[in-house]
Design a protein around this motif. Structure first.
Motif, PDB file in Angstrom:
ATOM      1  N   GLY A  63       0.816  -1.208   0.000  1.00  0.00           N
ATOM      2  CA  GLY A  63       0.000   0.000   0.000  1.00  0.00           C
ATOM      3  C   GLY A  63       0.853   1.264   0.000  1.00  0.00           C
ATOM      4  O   GLY A  63       0.527   2.247  -0.642  1.00  0.00           O
ATOM      5  N   ALA A 142      -0.457  -8.061   6.200  1.00  0.00           N
ATOM      6  CA  ALA A 142      -1.304  -8.412   5.052  1.00  0.00           C
ATOM      7  C   ALA A 142      -0.871  -9.753   4.462  1.00  0.00           C
ATOM      8  O   ALA A 142      -1.690 -10.628   4.171  1.00  0.00           O
ATOM      9  CB  ALA A 142      -1.242  -7.306   3.999  1.00  0.00           C
ATOM     10  N   ALA A 175     -10.069  -8.868   5.908  1.00  0.00           N
ATOM     11  CA  ALA A 175     -10.207  -7.727   4.994  1.00  0.00           C
ATOM     12  C   ALA A 175      -9.498  -6.481   5.523  1.00  0.00           C
ATOM     13  O   ALA A 175      -8.714  -5.862   4.785  1.00  0.00           O
ATOM     14  CB  ALA A 175     -11.676  -7.437   4.698  1.00  0.00           C
ATOM     15  N   PRO A 176      -9.705  -6.082   6.786  1.00  0.00           N
ATOM     16  CA  PRO A 176      -9.068  -4.831   7.224  1.00  0.00           C
ATOM     17  C   PRO A 176      -7.535  -4.869   7.142  1.00  0.00           C
ATOM     18  O   PRO A 176      -6.940  -3.974   6.536  1.00  0.00           O
ATOM     19  CB  PRO A 176      -9.583  -4.645   8.658  1.00  0.00           C
ATOM     20  CG  PRO A 176     -10.865  -5.437   8.703  1.00  0.00           C
ATOM     21  CD  PRO A 176     -10.634  -6.613   7.802  1.00  0.00           C
ATOM     22  N   LYS A 179      -6.441  -5.052   3.293  1.00  0.00           N
ATOM     23  CA  LYS A 179      -6.689  -3.759   2.631  1.00  0.00           C
ATOM     24  C   LYS A 179      -5.659  -2.720   3.063  1.00  0.00           C
ATOM     25  O   LYS A 179      -5.185  -1.929   2.249  1.00  0.00           O
ATOM     26  CB  LYS A 179      -8.069  -3.225   3.024  1.00  0.00           C
ATOM     27  CG  LYS A 179      -9.205  -3.691   2.153  1.00  0.00           C
ATOM     28  CD  LYS A 179     -10.492  -2.959   2.599  1.00  0.00           C
ATOM     29  CE  LYS A 179     -11.705  -3.773   2.234  1.00  0.00           C
ATOM     30  NZ  LYS A 179     -12.944  -3.236   2.828  1.00  0.00           N
ATOM     31  N   CYS A 182      -1.931  -4.181   1.734  1.00  0.00           N
ATOM     32  CA  CYS A 182      -1.708  -4.598   0.346  1.00  0.00           C
ATOM     33  C   CYS A 182      -3.040  -4.605  -0.393  1.00  0.00           C
ATOM     34  O   CYS A 182      -3.621  -5.674  -0.641  1.00  0.00           O
ATOM     35  CB  CYS A 182      -1.054  -5.988   0.332  1.00  0.00           C
ATOM     36  SG  CYS A 182      -0.419  -6.467  -1.290  1.00  0.00           S
ATOM     37  N   PRO A 183      -3.534  -3.395  -0.716  1.00  0.00           N
ATOM     38  CA  PRO A 183      -4.890  -3.278  -1.284  1.00  0.00           C
ATOM     39  C   PRO A 183      -5.106  -4.134  -2.533  1.00  0.00           C
ATOM     40  O   PRO A 183      -6.185  -4.705  -2.711  1.00  0.00           O
ATOM     41  CB  PRO A 183      -5.018  -1.790  -1.626  1.00  0.00           C
ATOM     42  CG  PRO A 183      -3.860  -1.096  -1.002  1.00  0.00           C
ATOM     43  CD  PRO A 183      -2.857  -2.101  -0.559  1.00  0.00           C
ATOM     44  N   TRP A 186      -6.020  -7.550  -1.599  1.00  0.00           N
ATOM     45  CA  TRP A 186      -7.405  -7.674  -1.137  1.00  0.00           C
ATOM     46  C   TRP A 186      -8.379  -7.698  -2.324  1.00  0.00           C
ATOM     47  O   TRP A 186      -9.310  -8.499  -2.364  1.00  0.00           O
ATOM     48  CB  TRP A 186      -7.802  -6.582  -0.146  1.00  0.00           C
ATOM     49  CG  TRP A 186      -9.250  -6.742   0.159  1.00  0.00           C
ATOM     50  CD1 TRP A 186     -10.269  -5.939  -0.202  1.00  0.00           C
ATOM     51  CD2 TRP A 186      -9.842  -7.883   0.811  1.00  0.00           C
ATOM     52  NE1 TRP A 186     -11.470  -6.481   0.170  1.00  0.00           N
ATOM     53  CE2 TRP A 186     -11.235  -7.676   0.799  1.00  0.00           C
ATOM     54  CE3 TRP A 186      -9.335  -9.050   1.393  1.00  0.00           C
ATOM     55  CZ2 TRP A 186     -12.131  -8.594   1.351  1.00  0.00           C
ATOM     56  CZ3 TRP A 186     -10.229  -9.974   1.937  1.00  0.00           C
ATOM     57  CH2 TRP A 186     -11.600  -9.743   1.917  1.00  0.00           C
ATOM     58  N   ASN A 187      -8.140  -6.839  -3.315  1.00  0.00           N
ATOM     59  CA  ASN A 187      -9.012  -6.842  -4.495  1.00  0.00           C
ATOM     60  C   ASN A 187      -9.050  -8.227  -5.137  1.00  0.00           C
ATOM     61  O   ASN A 187     -10.098  -8.707  -5.561  1.00  0.00           O
ATOM     62  CB  ASN A 187      -8.520  -5.824  -5.535  1.00  0.00           C
ATOM     63  CG  ASN A 187      -8.674  -4.401  -5.026  1.00  0.00           C
ATOM     64  OD1 ASN A 187      -9.426  -4.143  -4.074  1.00  0.00           O
ATOM     65  ND2 ASN A 187      -7.932  -3.482  -5.636  1.00  0.00           N
ATOM     66  N   GLU A 190     -10.850 -10.820  -2.607  1.00  0.00           N
ATOM     67  CA  GLU A 190     -12.289 -10.624  -2.431  1.00  0.00           C
ATOM     68  C   GLU A 190     -13.073 -11.423  -3.478  1.00  0.00           C
ATOM     69  O   GLU A 190     -14.054 -12.104  -3.169  1.00  0.00           O
ATOM     70  CB  GLU A 190     -12.609  -9.134  -2.535  1.00  0.00           C
ATOM     71  CG  GLU A 190     -14.040  -8.803  -2.143  1.00  0.00           C
ATOM     72  CD  GLU A 190     -14.264  -7.299  -2.050  1.00  0.00           C
ATOM     73  OE1 GLU A 190     -13.552  -6.531  -2.760  1.00  0.00           O
ATOM     74  OE2 GLU A 190     -15.152  -6.896  -1.279  1.00  0.00           O
TER      75      GLU A 190
END
Ligand SMILES: [Ca+2]
Lengths: 204, 204
Positions: A63, A142, A175-176, A179, A182-183, A186-187, A190
């Motif tokens: 991130g 993450a 998720a938290p 995200k 390392c966003p 997460w994408n 998900e």
């Protein structure tokens, strides 16, 4: 420990050897996931190796830009407290404070086996990971959280089914931190987690 | 691999995930040593974790000052070729060239699963270790060679006895690399190996 032995070798060699052999115990701490294609449970030593390489491979997705060496250092030491406390499923609820206090006592004992100059940096890495405040610690968290998810996604949800863990509980717990650290990961997850839910790979 | 999937996630996420899961196979590659107190054999993934921490603990004893981050990187990747080739006892004689060619093909395949920007640095670390020419590679070799010796010294020579390995053969194979990369560690081990010989912990 035999003090003469320590002195006679100099540079803390005997202490370092005893520390390295103490680390061997992490090979006997088992987690809830199974390596792909193997019947046995994964242990925390091999897990630590894998997430160090995972972090290196994913560093460009962090991130915030990270010092990957410190991330790798954190991941290599973050589970060492389990030598005294054992592993707990990441989705377990409650008892978190007590567990963290026990892990701190454990790493103080274990890193305390080393001469101060070698032990202090390990303890600092461990604390940085636990505090989770730096970009490096957030990225490390993450990666650590995502690894068993990747195994479960490749394993038809083995540890989720064996432990009755629901899709909702996994998402709530991971998720938290993912995200935050390392966003892009997460994408990716998900979507994969939703596919897994539709396939019935969760428990409960 | 599904090309659409690679593209749709961007940044090579799907490729990275497939690489990480491929690494899982190293957890199933067993060595000849047993972790202390366990009946099973050690695997190359947990071994790689342990020697990364061993190198960090011992860095101040390196024969020449080293960039410890590169040493750790090398140690984390140096055994990955065994995913395709399996482990060979370090004392085995012969077939070295063929084995090395097979390991190179293996790591090219495995690191080639990653996008070029992530795969190339791993391959460079693997090659640096194999070539053994830098101070970092020499130190990494010393640590890698010493680790099973430390386990055997703590294990009454378990893998030496099980595999009929003599004191003379161990010394011949490990003294040169350990002296070259970490002389203080060799000074320590030489004494301990002689004690082990007197206790009858070798085979053959
Ligand atoms: Ca972990």
């Amino acid at each position: 420990m035999d003090e003469n032995r320590v002195d006679s070798h100099g540079g803390g060699m005997q202490q370092i050897v005893e520390f390295i052999l103490e680390l061997d115990k992490l090979k006997g701490v088992t987690r809830k996931t199974r390596p792909l294609g193997l019947e046995r449970y994964e242990n925390s030593a091999e897990h630590s190796w894998q997430i160090a390489l995972m972090a290196t491979s994913l560093a460009h997705h962090a991130g915030t830009a990270v010092d990957i060496n410190r991330v790798v250092g954190m991941l290599l030491v973050h589970d060492i407290g389990e030598i005294d406390t054992g592993d707990t499923l990441v989705y377990a609820e409650g008892g978190w404070e007590e567990r963290k206090a026990a892990e701190l006592a454990a790493v103080k004992r274990i890193f305390g086996m080393l001469p101060e100059q070698q032990g202090a940096p390990f303890l600092a890495l461990w604390r940085e990971f636990e505090q989770g405040e730096t970009a490096e610690a957030r990225f490390a968290h993450a990666v650590d959280r995502a690894m068993p998810v990747l195994l479960n996604l490749a394993n038809e949800g083995q540890s989720w089914r064996e432990n009755g863990v629901s899709h909702e509980r996994v998402v709530r717990r991971i998720a938290p931190p993912i995200k935050a650290g390392c966003p892009a990961l997460w994408n990716y997850l998900e979507v994969r987690l939703e596919e897994a839910r539709q396939k019935g790979w969760f428990g409960a």
